[in-house]
Design a protein around this motif. Structure first.
Motif, mmCIF file in Angstrom:
data_model
loop_
_atom_site.group_PDB
_atom_site.id
_atom_site.type_symbol
_atom_site.label_atom_id
_atom_site.label_comp_id
_atom_site.label_asym_id
_atom_site.label_seq_id
_atom_site.Cartn_x
_atom_site.Cartn_y
_atom_site.Cartn_z
ATOM 1 N N CYS A 194 0.818 -1.225 0.000
ATOM 2 C CA CYS A 194 0.000 0.000 0.000
ATOM 3 C C CYS A 194 0.848 1.269 0.000
ATOM 4 N N TYR A 195 0.449 2.211 -0.868
ATOM 5 C CA TYR A 195 1.135 3.503 -0.962
ATOM 6 C C TYR A 195 0.704 4.452 0.155
ATOM 7 N N ASP A 196 -0.431 4.190 0.759
ATOM 8 C CA ASP A 196 -1.022 5.188 1.648
ATOM 9 C C ASP A 196 -1.685 4.519 2.853
ATOM 10 N N CYS A 204 -4.756 0.585 2.619
ATOM 11 C CA CYS A 204 -5.950 1.403 2.350
ATOM 12 C C CYS A 204 -6.998 0.695 1.497
ATOM 13 N N ALA A 205 -6.566 -0.292 0.717
ATOM 14 C CA ALA A 205 -7.443 -1.073 -0.164
ATOM 15 C C ALA A 205 -7.897 -0.301 -1.404
ATOM 16 N N ARG A 206 -7.492 0.953 -1.557
ATOM 17 C CA ARG A 206 -8.040 1.765 -2.641
ATOM 18 C C ARG A 206 -6.989 2.371 -3.569
ATOM 19 N N CYS A 207 -5.729 2.393 -3.155
ATOM 20 C CA CYS A 207 -4.710 2.936 -4.069
ATOM 21 C C CYS A 207 -4.443 1.919 -5.191
ATOM 22 N N CYS A 210 -2.728 -1.296 -3.902
ATOM 23 C CA CYS A 210 -3.654 -2.186 -3.182
ATOM 24 C C CYS A 210 -4.595 -2.882 -4.153
#
Ligand SMILES: [Zn+2]
Length: 230
Positions: A194-196, A204-207, A210
């Motif tokens: 994850c980047y964030d 985060c599951a959204r980048c 992820c």
């Protein structure tokens, strides 16, 4: 089976862990190299240490420099990390998470270490399918770097040995990479993509990173042991 030294770039991510495990399976003694370059997701360095320990690398070096002085990327500058992009959007163009010249910088350090320890092999987890837009993840780029490396080093000039840049994941999908890694016994719970990350230490599951990882595990029919924000 060979028993030679290889330099492996270890970010702490899934791809580099798999590339390192492939090198180990081929019989190389691993000399891992990680970078604290001012990245937003510095948490990945804990993973790099865990992966290095897991793979019982011969050595593990952490090199520090600050690419925030250059910026220009969502990973090193005040630019938001893109979230919830579609697979088509991720596959297209060069995203703001691209860090200017990052792989060239990393490979240059790897080249320096290879020269220092008389290693003729460098492994890195570049992948051109998932990151088709990244200029420094393409086969032409890797071939060109290898050519340059053999002009740049003492061993190359003296004709003692020829340096090879191995990018074993270059043409694999994320699912193929995960399947290969699981065959090699990697504990992907040690890796970080994850980047964030959240302050609680969840992905985060959204980048983009992820999303590619989640999709890869799904397609591989495997369970991702990393905790995600709900
Ligand atoms: Zn993420």
């Amino acid at each position: 089976m060979v028993s030679r030294d290889a330099v492996v770039l270890l970010s702490g991510g899934l791809d580099s862990a798999t590339a390192a495990a492939i090198a180990k399976r081929q019989g190389f003694r691993l000399h891992a190299l990680s970078f604290d370059y001012g990245q937003r997701h510095v948490r990945e360095l804990d993973s790099a240490r865990s992966v290095a320990a897991f793979l019982q690398t011969e050595s593990h070096r952490l090199i520090k420099f600050d690419l925030r002085a250059i910026g220009g990327s969502a990973l090193t500058d005040q630019i938001a990390v893109p979230k919830q992009r579609s697979a088509a959007a991720i596959a297209q163009g060069i995203p703001v998470t691209y860090v200017p010249a990052r792989n060239t910088i990393f490979l240059s350090f790897a080249l320096a270490l290879a020269e220092r320890i008389d290693a003729a092999d460098i492994f890195f987890g570049a992948n051109q399918l998932d990151y088709s837009g990244y200029p420094d993840c393409r086969e032409e780029y890797i071939n060109a770097f290898e050519h340059m490396a053999n002009l740049a080093t003492k061993a190359g000039v003296e004709g003692k040995s020829r340096l090879t840049i191995h990018a074993p994941l270059l043409h694999m999908s994320k699912a193929e990479i995960i399947k290969r890694g699981l065959e090699l016994g990697i504990d992907y719970g040690l890796t970080w993509s994850c980047y964030d990350p959240t302050s609680a230490g969840e992905a985060c599951a959204r980048c983009d990173s992820c999303q590619l990882r989640i999709k890869g595990f799904k397609e591989a029919g495997a369970v991702d042991p990393v905790p995600y924000k709900r």
